[in-house]
Design an enzyme around this catalytic site. Structure first.
Site, mmCIF file in Angstrom:
data_model
loop_
_atom_site.group_PDB
_atom_site.id
_atom_site.type_symbol
_atom_site.label_atom_id
_atom_site.label_comp_id
_atom_site.label_asym_id
_atom_site.label_seq_id
_atom_site.Cartn_x
_atom_site.Cartn_y
_atom_site.Cartn_z
ATOM 1 N N HIS A 189 22.652 85.197 16.516
ATOM 2 C CA HIS A 189 22.287 83.913 15.924
ATOM 3 C C HIS A 189 21.628 82.988 16.942
ATOM 4 O O HIS A 189 20.675 82.280 16.619
ATOM 5 C CB HIS A 189 23.540 83.243 15.354
ATOM 6 C CG HIS A 189 23.269 81.949 14.660
ATOM 7 N ND1 HIS A 189 22.871 81.866 13.341
ATOM 8 C CD2 HIS A 189 23.330 80.666 15.105
ATOM 9 C CE1 HIS A 189 22.703 80.596 13.006
ATOM 10 N NE2 HIS A 189 22.981 79.858 14.055
ATOM 11 N N HIS A 246 22.701 78.932 6.857
ATOM 12 C CA HIS A 246 24.151 78.871 7.007
ATOM 13 C C HIS A 246 24.755 79.827 5.980
ATOM 14 O O HIS A 246 25.590 79.451 5.163
ATOM 15 C CB HIS A 246 24.663 77.438 6.824
ATOM 16 C CG HIS A 246 25.603 77.017 7.917
ATOM 17 N ND1 HIS A 246 26.759 76.301 7.705
ATOM 18 C CD2 HIS A 246 25.565 77.241 9.248
ATOM 19 C CE1 HIS A 246 27.375 76.082 8.856
ATOM 20 N NE2 HIS A 246 26.676 76.651 9.805
#
Length: 757
Positions: A55, A106
């Site tokens: 990420h 998200h």
């Protein structure tokens, strides 16, 4: 509590460490030891693990994303003020104004805890925009879920929508656009992509760097808690293995908890700090928390920083130093401030009731050191944490099944024949999960707060006024089509770009710049990596052809459950400039007598179409052809038609084709329409083809000659196909007619019936 210090690490080189549990590979752990010349302390291990996660480090995607960096140099002369590598891209929009915008994901947190996952996704992207020196002025969201009637969707979607709306509404930011899409591959892997846009004057631009030896490092905003620990390494960098819908329980501590009222105070406080020139460098605390903020600020500045972790205000006094460094608690910012400005900085924070603490200072040593209870627990070269993580050349190859998928043409599918069958198909499409009205979702969002929203959902793009005197405004749209991308990743990414570009253009805006959120399955699958590489190549080539830079964005990988990846889903956001929002083009037929024109060429193209998906559950063949030169010609035509007042409405043609665009256009203001099929088109192809580079527009009675002259002067395909009336019916002459009341019931009731009024 026993603290693992630098001294202790040197004395105990063979102590076992949980590097695998933190998401590190054995060779990555070995490299950390080589960098430090010893084993890392537990705090250092925590920092490297979150910053080297997929990420944060983009370790599997970085080699492909370089195409976007090269593109910036070729397309952005005089336009791009800040690009890839900053918190968000910034572009010049004229009149001394700059706009910053970015989209991020998200996804995994929103499956585990839908409300908080979505809410903190909004909060995080808003702080990215704030950190550039801009006032956030609007948000958008691009959402993907499993089948509409699946239990998983029933659990996740209401929470996600409530989280997006709740956080954004409390901040007082209008939600002006986005998407909601359903497909079985998103079951247990929803996509929650949030975009924020902000406005500033050129001179207000701020960058993330810690320069000036002796400058103070101030942490301000909310206290640090145990929420979000491991959020980027545990959630966003691995697949979900279980398939029973219960994955969330053990991972809930990894999901951040948001407080939008604290964020609102943080925004206003930060903007005043900017206005008084008190900030030398700034970074928001999002993914990886303090680990990210400290290492990125230090490595982008003079290269040194010392932090005293005991000074970090905590909500939980039992947190260990490594937990404090990993925590992703929300509503926090870190600023670098000259010593002479610290007192005034603190005074402003007190005015806004925002907690602020000096936790460190910029040093000349070129090292990032962290102290805990009088002992050093971190001593690292900051660039090795923030910017010199692993870079993988993941193997990729075209999947063996791709040929069969492309060979499965929809040409053999049974097509509706005759007016009654076409009528039934249009109604069925209008009521389908991906084409029905989104009002149940969008009515939960405040679209007009702040008073500058000019266009918002369900318009094709959101338009916001940024200068009241001149009427200067911006337009934004997000788009993506996973089915197209699965059929052809290169073309699929370009079709997403083309649709977002077109959605901005139909408002009369000039498309200017791009942000993207690339959602794919596991990078350890060569087939997924081939999809990713091809999509990046397609997007980069497309942006180069259109002359627009990719200003930044996000990559989200490991979106799959077990061996089942999501549809490859590149989401593209396009920003455009509206010279004067008073002349913008809305969609929807408004007045009887206006003439309806179809712009662009319609072809027999149904690969990946909504018709094939809804009616036959089919995916195969080739997606619609892409011609970005024609897209640019269409955008130029619409811009001049808007400027000259030649069109009263415009709507892009994409999912569901002309039939869906006509449905939405007549229902918007309750006006009927009589439409006829051109002699050279089959009625089915005319209504349901998804050929790109097309739009339907209405032209005021008396302006037909000027409008057709504009089209003919550009040799752009155009056909007069109908007229607006007040008969309360959508009629396709010689085929069928549908009362608007019947069409409205089909189109507007689906989501409300599924999720309740």
């Amino acid at each position: 509590m026993t603290v693992d210090t630098i001294e202790n690490a040197a004395k105990t080189p063979d102590d076992p460490q949980p590097w695998a549990e933190l998401g590190l590979k054995d060779d990555e752990y070995a490299r950390i030891r080589d960098i430090l010349g010893r084993r890392p302390t537990s705090s250092e291990l925590a920092m490297y693990s979150v910053m080297w996660s997929e990420h944060c480090s983009y370790k599997s995607s970085k080699v492909h994303l370089r195409r976007f960096g090269e593109l910036q140099q070729e397309t952005s002369v005089g336009k791009l003020l800040a690009g890839i590598g900053e918190n968000a891209g910034v572009v010049d929009v004229g009149n001394g104004y700059a706009v910053t915008f970015k989209i991020e994901s998200h996804n995994h947190p929103s499956y585990v805890e839908p409300y908080q996952g979505a809410a903190t996704g909004v909060g995080g992207i808003v702080r990215d925009i704030l950190a550039m020196g801009a006032r956030p002025v609007g948000v958008m969201d691009s959402l993907r879920f499993g089948p509409l009637d699946a239990p998983d969707t029933q659990r996740v979607l209401p929470g996600v929508v409530a989280g997006v709306g709740g956080y954004g509404n409390c901040l007082g930011l209008p939600n002006v656009g986005g998407e909601v899409v359903f497909d079985p591959t998103y079951a247990r892997n929803p996509l929650v992509n949030a975009l924020c846009v902000g406005v500033m004057r050129h001179e207000q631009l701020h960058l993330a760097k810690a320069s000036g030896v002796g400058n103070q490092v101030i942490l301000y905003g909310a206290r640090t808690g145990g929420d979000g620990i491991g959020g980027v390494s545990v959630l966003a960098s691995e697949t979900f293995e279980d398939s029973d819908g219960s994955a969330g329980s053990s991972r809930r501590p990894s999901v951040q908890v948001g407080d939008p009222f604290m964020e609102k105070l943080l925004i206003e406080c930060t903007l005043q700090l900017f206005s008084e020139g008190l900030i030398a460098g700034i970074q928001d605390l999002g993914g990886a928390g303090l680990s990210c903020a400290t290492s990125e600020l230090a490595s982008a500045g003079d290269g040194g920083m010392h932090v005293v972790l005991d000074r970090v205000p905590l909500r939980d006094s039992t947190l260990a130093p490594e937990e404090i460094l990993m925590s992703e608690s929300q509503e926090r910012m870190m600023a670098v401030v000259e010593p002479a400005s610290v007192e005034r900085f603190m005074e402003i924070c007190r005015t806004w009731d925002v907690r602020a603490d000096v936790i460190g200072e910029v040093t000349p040593a070129g090292r990032l050191t962290v102290e805990w209870r009088g002992e050093t627990v971190v001593d690292v070269p900051p660039r090795t944490v923030a910017h010199e993580g692993p870079v993988y050349q993941r193997p990729y190859e075209r999947p063996a099944w791709q040929d069969d998928l492309e060979a499965a043409s929809p040409s053999s599918l049974a097509r509706p024949s005759g007016g009654d069958a076409l009528r039934e198909t249009l109604i069925r499409m209008a009521a389908s999960a991906n084409l029905c009205s989104r009002s149940w979702v969008t009515d939960q969002y405040d679209r007009y707060v702040l008073g500058n929203t000019v266009l918002a959902q369900p318009d094709d793009a959101g338009v916001i006024r940024i200068d009241e005197e001149s009427g200067l405004g911006i337009a934004m749209a997000t788009d993506g089509n996973g089915r197209y991308t699965k059929l052809d990743p290169y073309s699929g990414a370009q079709l997403a770009l083309a649709e977002a570009y077109r959605n901005v253009a139909v408002t009369g805006a000039r498309p200017l710049a791009v942000t993207d959120c690339l959602n794919f399955g596991s990078p350890e699958d060569p087939g997924v990596m081939w999809q990713f590489a091809e999509a990046v190549r397609g997007l980069a080539d497309g942006c180069q052809q259109l002359g627009m830079p990719v200003t930044g964005g996000n990559v989200s990988l490991y979106n799959q459950t077990g061996d089942t990846p999501i549809l490859p889903t590149p989401i593209v956001g396009v920003l455009g400039v509206v010279d004067d929002v008073r002349s913008r083009i809305p969609y929807g037929f408004r007045e009887p007598g206006q003439i309806i024109y179809l712009l662009g060429a319609t072809r027999d193209e149904f690969g990946g179409s909504e018709w094939a998906h809804v009616v036959h559950g089919h995916l195969g063949g080739a997606p619609p052809a892409v011609d970005l030169d024609v897209e640019r010609e269409l955008a130029d035509l619409l811009y001049h038609a808007c400027r000259d007042g030649l069109v009263t409405s415009a709507h892009d043609l994409s999912d569901g084709g002309l039939g869906q665009a006509l449905t939405e256009s007549v229902l918007r203001h309750g006006m009927g329409a009589r439409v006829w099929v051109p002699d050279d088109l089959d009625p089915f192809v005319f209504l349901f083809s998804e050929s790109s580079a097309r739009a339907v527009v209405s032209v005021p009675h008396g302006e037909e000659v000027r409008f057709t002259s504009l089209c003919e002067g550009r040799r752009f395909p155009h056909a007069r196909i109908g007229v607006v009336d007040d008969a309360g019916v959508l009629e396709v002459q010689g085929q069928f007619s549908i009362p608007l009341d019947e069409l409205r019931r089909a189109h507007e009731s689906r989501l409300a019936q599924t999720f309740g009024d």
